[in-house]
Design a protein around this motif. Structure first.
Motif, PDB file in Angstrom:
ATOM      1  N   LYS A  27       0.753  -1.466  -0.025  1.00 28.98           N
ATOM      2  CA  LYS A  27      -0.065   0.039   0.142  1.00 28.98           C
ATOM      3  C   LYS A  27       0.918   1.317   0.100  1.00 28.98           C
ATOM      4  O   LYS A  27       0.461   2.230  -0.736  1.00 28.98           O
ATOM      5  N   VAL A  28       1.848   1.364   0.891  1.00 28.75           N
ATOM      6  CA  VAL A  28       2.907   2.253   1.042  1.00 28.75           C
ATOM      7  C   VAL A  28       3.433   2.621  -0.472  1.00 28.75           C
ATOM      8  O   VAL A  28       3.299   3.844  -0.927  1.00 28.75           O
ATOM      9  N   LEU A  29       3.619   1.722  -1.223  1.00 30.91           N
ATOM     10  CA  LEU A  29       4.515   1.919  -2.325  1.00 30.91           C
ATOM     11  C   LEU A  29       3.743   1.781  -3.549  1.00 30.91           C
ATOM     12  O   LEU A  29       4.161   2.064  -4.766  1.00 30.91           O
ATOM     13  N   ASP A  30       2.457   1.399  -3.603  1.00 24.69           N
ATOM     14  CA  ASP A  30       1.530   1.558  -4.545  1.00 24.69           C
ATOM     15  C   ASP A  30       1.996   0.451  -5.646  1.00 24.69           C
ATOM     16  O   ASP A  30       2.054   0.556  -6.678  1.00 24.69           O
ATOM     17  N   VAL A  31       2.164  -0.725  -5.067  1.00 24.81           N
ATOM     18  CA  VAL A  31       2.800  -2.023  -5.888  1.00 24.81           C
ATOM     19  C   VAL A  31       1.998  -3.288  -5.260  1.00 24.81           C
ATOM     20  O   VAL A  31       1.271  -3.088  -4.409  1.00 24.81           O
ATOM     21  N   THR A  32       2.181  -4.385  -5.863  1.00 21.61           N
ATOM     22  CA  THR A  32       1.594  -5.482  -5.444  1.00 21.61           C
ATOM     23  C   THR A  32       2.238  -6.299  -4.544  1.00 21.61           C
ATOM     24  O   THR A  32       3.494  -5.973  -4.178  1.00 21.61           O
ATOM     25  N   SER A  33       1.625  -7.205  -3.593  1.00 21.32           N
ATOM     26  CA  SER A  33       2.603  -7.801  -2.635  1.00 21.32           C
ATOM     27  C   SER A  33       3.419  -8.692  -3.161  1.00 21.32           C
ATOM     28  O   SER A  33       4.516  -8.956  -2.510  1.00 21.32           O
ATOM     29  N   ARG A  34       3.426  -9.304  -4.275  1.00 13.15           N
ATOM     30  CA  ARG A  34       4.264 -10.181  -5.005  1.00 13.15           C
ATOM     31  C   ARG A  34       5.583  -9.465  -5.233  1.00 13.15           C
ATOM     32  O   ARG A  34       6.730  -9.631  -4.976  1.00 13.15           O
ATOM     33  N   THR A  35       5.350  -8.180  -5.609  1.00 11.56           N
ATOM     34  CA  THR A  35       6.453  -7.071  -6.045  1.00 11.56           C
ATOM     35  C   THR A  35       7.366  -6.985  -4.782  1.00 11.56           C
ATOM     36  O   THR A  35       8.641  -6.770  -4.619  1.00 11.56           O
ATOM     37  N   ILE A  36       6.722  -6.706  -3.614  1.00 15.10           N
ATOM     38  CA  ILE A  36       7.243  -6.528  -2.288  1.00 15.10           C
ATOM     39  C   ILE A  36       8.216  -7.821  -1.991  1.00 15.10           C
ATOM     40  O   ILE A  36       9.047  -7.601  -1.503  1.00 15.10           O
ATOM     41  N   ARG A  37       7.199  -8.842  -2.107  1.00 14.01           N
ATOM     42  CA  ARG A  37       8.087 -10.162  -1.783  1.00 14.01           C
ATOM     43  C   ARG A  37       9.289 -10.106  -2.557  1.00 14.01           C
ATOM     44  O   ARG A  37      10.595 -11.026  -1.913  1.00 14.01           O
ATOM     45  N   ASN A  38       9.300  -9.834  -3.903  1.00 13.98           N
ATOM     46  CA  ASN A  38      10.373 -10.226  -4.760  1.00 13.98           C
ATOM     47  C   ASN A  38      11.702  -8.986  -4.058  1.00 13.98           C
ATOM     48  O   ASN A  38      12.978  -9.324  -3.963  1.00 13.98           O
ATOM     49  N   ASP A  39      11.201  -7.778  -3.645  1.00 10.83           N
ATOM     50  CA  ASP A  39      12.189  -6.950  -3.427  1.00 10.83           C
ATOM     51  C   ASP A  39      12.762  -7.088  -2.006  1.00 10.83           C
ATOM     52  O   ASP A  39      14.019  -7.027  -1.780  1.00 10.83           O
ATOM     53  N   VAL A  40      11.908  -7.923  -1.169  1.00  8.29           N
ATOM     54  CA  VAL A  40      12.575  -8.380   0.261  1.00  8.29           C
ATOM     55  C   VAL A  40      13.666  -9.296   0.062  1.00  8.29           C
ATOM     56  O   VAL A  40      14.379  -9.163   0.633  1.00  8.29           O
ATOM     57  N   ARG A  41      13.119 -10.254  -0.891  1.00 12.32           N
ATOM     58  CA  ARG A  41      14.578 -11.338  -1.177  1.00 12.32           C
ATOM     59  C   ARG A  41      15.796 -10.889  -1.554  1.00 12.32           C
ATOM     60  O   ARG A  41      16.657 -11.090  -1.199  1.00 12.32           O
ATOM     61  N   GLU A  42      15.412  -9.834  -2.446  1.00 11.51           N
ATOM     62  CA  GLU A  42      16.799  -9.160  -2.917  1.00 11.51           C
ATOM     63  C   GLU A  42      17.451  -8.190  -1.840  1.00 11.51           C
ATOM     64  O   GLU A  42      18.654  -8.279  -1.971  1.00 11.51           O
ATOM     65  N   LEU A  43      16.650  -7.674  -0.929  1.00 16.16           N
ATOM     66  CA  LEU A  43      17.063  -6.881   0.144  1.00 16.16           C
ATOM     67  C   LEU A  43      17.780  -7.708   1.160  1.00 16.16           C
ATOM     68  O   LEU A  43      18.886  -7.071   1.760  1.00 16.16           O
ATOM     69  N   GLU A  44      17.323  -8.859   1.338  1.00 13.93           N
ATOM     70  CA  GLU A  44      17.763  -9.757   2.478  1.00 13.93           C
ATOM     71  C   GLU A  44      19.402 -10.035   1.961  1.00 13.93           C
ATOM     72  O   GLU A  44      20.155 -10.043   2.835  1.00 13.93           O
ATOM     73  N   SER A  45      19.656 -10.308   0.732  1.00 12.55           N
ATOM     74  CA  SER A  45      20.847 -10.731   0.211  1.00 12.55           C
ATOM     75  C   SER A  45      21.834  -9.485   0.239  1.00 12.55           C
ATOM     76  O   SER A  45      23.128  -9.543   0.458  1.00 12.55           O
ATOM     77  N   ILE A  46      21.582  -8.043   0.404  1.00 11.76           N
ATOM     78  CA  ILE A  46      22.174  -6.830   0.298  1.00 11.76           C
ATOM     79  C   ILE A  46      22.652  -7.020   1.639  1.00 11.76           C
ATOM     80  O   ILE A  46      23.782  -6.575   2.160  1.00 11.76           O
TER      81      ILE A  46
END
Length: 644
Positions: A27-46
């Motif tokens: 909701k905050v980013l105005d994207v889908t929950s799926r996009t968030i899950r993908n972003d979080v996966r990438e973020l975890e590795s960083i």
């Protein structure tokens, strides 16, 4: 490295005390929950290389865990540095794209094709067309339109003065100091030119005793930087002869002439007469006097009679409408008088002085901001000018200070002690209470239970009793132990500060509507207004007042919350009408899913800010708001409200 979405995710996780759901982040980013899950996966590795991890808790959400604070701070610093260095980073949020398109169009001398902008942003042409609606809305406020030419694209069209104001607001926006200007990477000036312009202005305003805040100084520098660069490209402002003649009579015109002579000598660019008048306009929007220790006679000598009368009307109207005791506040009168004179020049020419505190003022001091809205109505009535939100924010600072001064009340709360175990116990109890609360409390005496009927309760604020008092009393009764404990003292503190369960008294089941399906703020307000009308709580003029207030300044405060209310109190009691929505809606540029229609009792002297504070305490917590939005029954809703 972190992109914009990842940075927002990190920010939301850092400020949350409890796990954050992917639904909330979406909701905050105005994207889908799926996009968030993908972003979080990438973020975890960083972040794994920087002493942190994101823990996923099934059914609850994500939680940031930092093992090495030093390493993690290094990541945050690198992300901040990277953002400053890479100004060309592709915008990802809708509001960022709108700002990008506005900047692109304002800085272009040629037509720009939509396909080219879409390619630059890596978005479809249809998405860009949607963003373009917001771009056009912004330009429309400045009298600027978009000229379209087949096979060539779009180009801005408008008066030079208006174009410069728009450039100042939307390219140099949110600049508070010199460092911000330097870091903004605006391709309009060279660093040496900026330093030269700043030095020339500083020399002149010091010589002529013109008082400027840092924000005011940077505002002036920005407008002259823009003027200098537009003149180099042979873009000049035009003024009608009469307006030019009036400006030449002003003391500030002489200062502007001196600034221009220095600019011409140092920068080698000729400034026409109209450009001197343009700088005069901006000087007129600055404070020429800073002394507040002036009596009323001296104030009348400094300002004209019209401003004197307007300030008096503003204070009287705010005091009457909000029942505040500020009519004799001399410091407020002087502060508003000195503020309004340059502010009126800004209003007249559409100059927008940035207000970095605006969001905080609206969210945390809504009562003061409401007072500023009322001041704006007086200015509209007297001068036919519509002040913007930034100016309302500055007025709210002055009015809020006066309201806080009014609240400083040294009158102690009066109470009597009811004690069944004798005079000795009562005296010990009284001594302990007095030593804890000092001058905040006045113990007028002690009594036995059977004598309560003879006590003049109307002269007391509350009773403190060591025994249960079965009958209803017209004042609060605090039951404590004969030997006071910590919780006993907390009970007394809550009554003294008048916060004991106050929030629940404004919450009524018949006025809470959960999981509603509306698409616009107009639909929400009409639904709530009709409900109140049906219940006989408001009249048929009520909704007009709510919409009138909304038109003056949107009541969406971020965090998916809006707190609309009528322009002035319209009801016989104070209460909240709450509506949560299945999906967020656009509310004047902010997404909203929790609406609290606020009603304050007419002709009440109750402290409005205290009631706001109770509400803000709830809605300021993003996790609590999301829990409330998910509630399907009033029982669930009340339970979260009670605990928050």
């Amino acid at each position: 490295m972190l992109n914009t979405r990842m940075t927002v995710i990190i920010r939301e996780l850092m400020k949350a005390d409890t796990p954050v759901t992917s639904e909330y982040l979406a909701k905050v980013l105005d994207v889908t929950s799926r996009t968030i899950r993908n972003d979080v996966r990438e973020l975890e590795s960083i972040i794994a290389d920087f002493g942190a991890e994101i823990k996923s808790i099934r059914g609850t959400g994500y939680q940031l865990i930092v093992q090495d604070d030093h390493l993690f701070r290094q990541l945050l610093q690198e992300a901040a540095d990277n953002k400053r260095e890479q100004n060309s980073e592709v915008p990802t949020l809708p509001e960022e794209r709108v700002r990008y398109v506005i900047k692109r169009l304002l800085l272009s001398e040629e037509y720009i094709k939509l396909d080219d902008i879409a390619d630059e942003l890596f978005i479809s042409k249809s998405t860009l067309q949607n963003d373009l609606k917001d771009v056009k809305d912004v330009f429309r406020r400045y009298g600027i339109s978009l000229k379209s030419k087949p096979n060539f694209g779009l180009k801005v069209k408008g008066e030079e003065f208006n174009l410069r104001l728009c450039i100042a607001d939307h390219i140099f926006n949110n600049i508070e100091n010199e460092m911000d200007i330097d870091n903004n990477h605006v391709p309009l000036f060279l660093k040496d030119d900026l330093d030269t312009i700043r030095k020339i202005i500083l020399d002149r305003i010091i010589q002529h005793n013109i008082a400027l805040s840092d924000i005011g100084l940077n505002n002036l520098v920005i407008h002259i930087v823009i003027a200098y660069n537009r003149i180099k490209n042979e873009k000049y402002v035009s003024l009608v002869t009469q307006e030019l003649a009036e400006l030449k009579k002003q003391q500030q015109y002489l200062v502007a002439e001196e600034i221009v002579n220095e600019l011409q000598r140092e920068l080698g660019v000729a400034f026409p007469e109209e450009e001197i008048a343009y700088i005069t306009i901006h000087l007129l929007g600055t404070k020429m006097v800073t002394e507040l220790h002036l009596d009323e006679t001296k104030i009348q000598g400094i300002i004209d009679q019209q401003i004197y009368e307007i300030v008096k009307e503003i204070i009287d109207t705010v005091a009457d409408d909000l029942h505040l005791n500020i009519k004799d506040d001399h410091e407020l009168f002087v502060a508003l008088s000195l503020h309004l004179r340059p502010a009126i020049h800004r209003f007249h020419y559409g100059i927008n002085l940035p207000n970095p505190l605006l969001d905080d003022i609206k969210a945390k001091y809504p009562a003061a901001f409401q007072a500023a809205v009322i001041a704006g109505i007086v200015l509209k009535r007297r001068l036919n000018i519509d002040i913007n939100e930034n100016e309302m924010g500055y007025l709210a600072l002055h009015l809020g200070a006066a309201m806080e001064n009014q609240k400083i009340d040294n009158t102690p709360k009066k109470c009597m002690i009811v004690c069944a175990s004798g005079v000795g116990s009562a005296r010990l109890l009284a001594s302990k209470i007095q030593s804890k609360f000092g001058s905040r409390i006045e113990i007028v005496g002690t009594t036995d239970f059977y004598k309560i009927g003879k006590i003049p309760l109307d002269s007391l604020d509350f009773l403190i009793s060591t025994i249960p008092i079965p009958q209803d009393m017209p004042i609060p009764v605090i039951q404590v132990n004969t030997i006071l404990g910590g919780s006993d003292l907390d009970k007394i503190e809550m009554v003294i500060t008048e916060s004991l369960n106050q929030r629940l008294k404004y919450l009524k089941e018949e006025l809470v509507f959960l999981q509603m399906n509306f698409a616009t703020k107009e639909e929400v307000l009409k639904f709530l207004g009709d409900k109140l009308l049906t219940l006989g709580l408001v009249d048929d003029q009520y909704l007009d007042s709510v919409f009138e207030r909304e038109a003056l300044s949107p009541t969406s405060y971020g965090n998916f919350v809006a707190i609309p209310h009528p322009l002035t109190p319209k009801t016989d009691s104070t209460f909240w009408t709450i509506c949560t929505l299945q999906k967020p809606i656009d509310w004047s540029g902010k997404r909203v899913q929790f609406v609290c229609l606020l009603n304050v009792e007419k002709n009440s002297s109750t402290d409005l800010q205290s009631m706001y504070d109770l509400l803000v305490q709830i809605i300021d917590d993003s996790q609590v708001v999301q829990q409330l939005i998910k509630c399907k029954t009033f029982k669930e809703f009340e339970a979260i409200f009670r605990k928050a």
